[in-house]
Design a protein around this motif. Structure first.
Motif, short mmCIF file in Angstrom:
data_model
loop_
_atom_site.label_atom_id
_atom_site.label_comp_id
_atom_site.label_asym_id
_atom_site.label_seq_id
_atom_site.Cartn_x
_atom_site.Cartn_y
_atom_site.Cartn_z
N GLU A 112 53.71 40.00 44.63
CA GLU A 112 52.28 39.79 44.40
C GLU A 112 51.66 38.94 45.51
OE1 GLU A 112 50.50 41.28 42.06
OE2 GLU A 112 52.30 42.29 41.28
N ARG B 193 48.59 40.29 47.97
CA ARG B 193 47.28 39.62 48.05
C ARG B 193 46.86 39.38 49.50
NH1 ARG B 193 49.34 36.79 43.49
NH2 ARG B 193 49.95 35.03 44.81
N THR C 160 41.22 44.94 49.11
CA THR C 160 41.39 44.27 47.82
C THR C 160 42.54 44.89 47.03
OG1 THR C 160 39.02 43.80 47.75
CG2 THR C 160 40.24 43.60 45.68
N TYR C 161 43.59 44.11 46.86
CA TYR C 161 44.75 44.55 46.09
C TYR C 161 44.46 44.43 44.60
CZ TYR C 161 49.27 44.02 43.74
OH TYR C 161 50.33 44.12 42.87
#
Length: 265
Positions: free
Chosen positions: A189, A193, A198-199
């Motif tokens: 994660e 990011r 935009t993840y």
């Protein structure tokens, strides 16, 4: 005002596309177009001006099958979502087999097969792999022809049934057994990011046992097909795909994120 979104993906697009046919699944004020192509079909595209064009007969056929278009006018859309396309947690398998960092199980023990590196470096290795995915490559392509927000929707984590299939991503079993699954998920994660667009992580309510998708969101998944009124089920042993219940949660979350992003601009 209606916000127009273009959602592109591979087989993982099916969960969102079939969910979209449910009454109320798409929030009011949104108009969504879904264009899919199996496996790496969307790699066979190029941007000319503000138009995304297919560069193979197969991808051109998929544009027609799913979108009824021969090309995608990028200027028509307020936002884009790229679903799956190689952005997934399976890259953690090779990362875990190849390296270790402080905080992992028995990290102090010498292991010539797994060099000890910092957590930050592990995240950078993960990020480098993510940048090679079709998801990120296609985002870069679209960005060259559009200034609209682009959301990168991660592929769902594998279903728990994977643990029962011998030889499938064995490092996942080892991570889980040795208590390193939470650390590896956090590294994934953290790296995601840092991606240039935009993840969008997997909805937390669909996750089970840290690195997996809950059974309720895997059972009854279907293939990516053109006719949403005639779903074709995956085999019961499929652990890669999520179902329309997952897709509905993901869709509504994406629309909420898109609205918030566009309100900021």
């Amino acid at each position: 005002m209606t916000l127009r979104g273009c959602i592109l993906g591979n087989s993982h697009l099916a969960a969102l596309r079939f969910a979209s046919a449910r009454p109320g699944a798409i929030p009011a004020g949104f108009a969504l177009d879904f264009i899919g192509s199996g496996q790496s079909g969307l790699a066979h595209t190029r941007v000319q001006g503000n138009t995304l064009l297919p560069t193979s007969p197969e991808t051109a056929a998929d544009f027609q099958r799913f979108g009824g278009v021969s090309e995608i006018d990028l200027g028509r859309y307020d936002f884009f979502v790229l679903v799956g396309l190689g952005l997934n947690v399976f890259a953690l398998d090779a990362l875990y087999r190849g390296f270790r960092c402080i905080g992992m199980h028995h990290w102090q023990r010498p292991d010539p097969t797994r060099p000890l590196i910092s957590r930050a470096l592990m995240a950078q290795v993960m990020l480098a792999q993510m940048r090679q995915s079709l998801n990120v490559t296609l985002a870069e392509r679209i960005r060259s022809g559009s200034s609209a927000p682009i959301f990168l929707q991660c592929q769902p984590r594998p279903g728990l049934v994977m643990l029962n299939i011998k030889g499938k991503f064995p490092a996942f079993r080892r991570m889980r057994r040795q208590g390193d699954d939470s650390l590896m998920a956090a590294i994934f994660e953290e790296a995601a990011r840092s991606l240039p667009e935009t993840y969008v992580p997997q909805p937390p309510e669909t996750i089970a046992d840290t690195l997996f998708t809950a059974d309720a969101f895997c059972q009854g998944s279907v293939r990516l097909t053109a006719d949403v009124t005639a779903p074709v089920a995956h085999p019961t042993a499929d652990f890669l795909h999520a179902n329309a219940d997952y897709g509905q949660i993901a869709l509504q979350r994406l629309c909420s994120l898109a609205a918030a992003k566009l309100n900021q601009s």
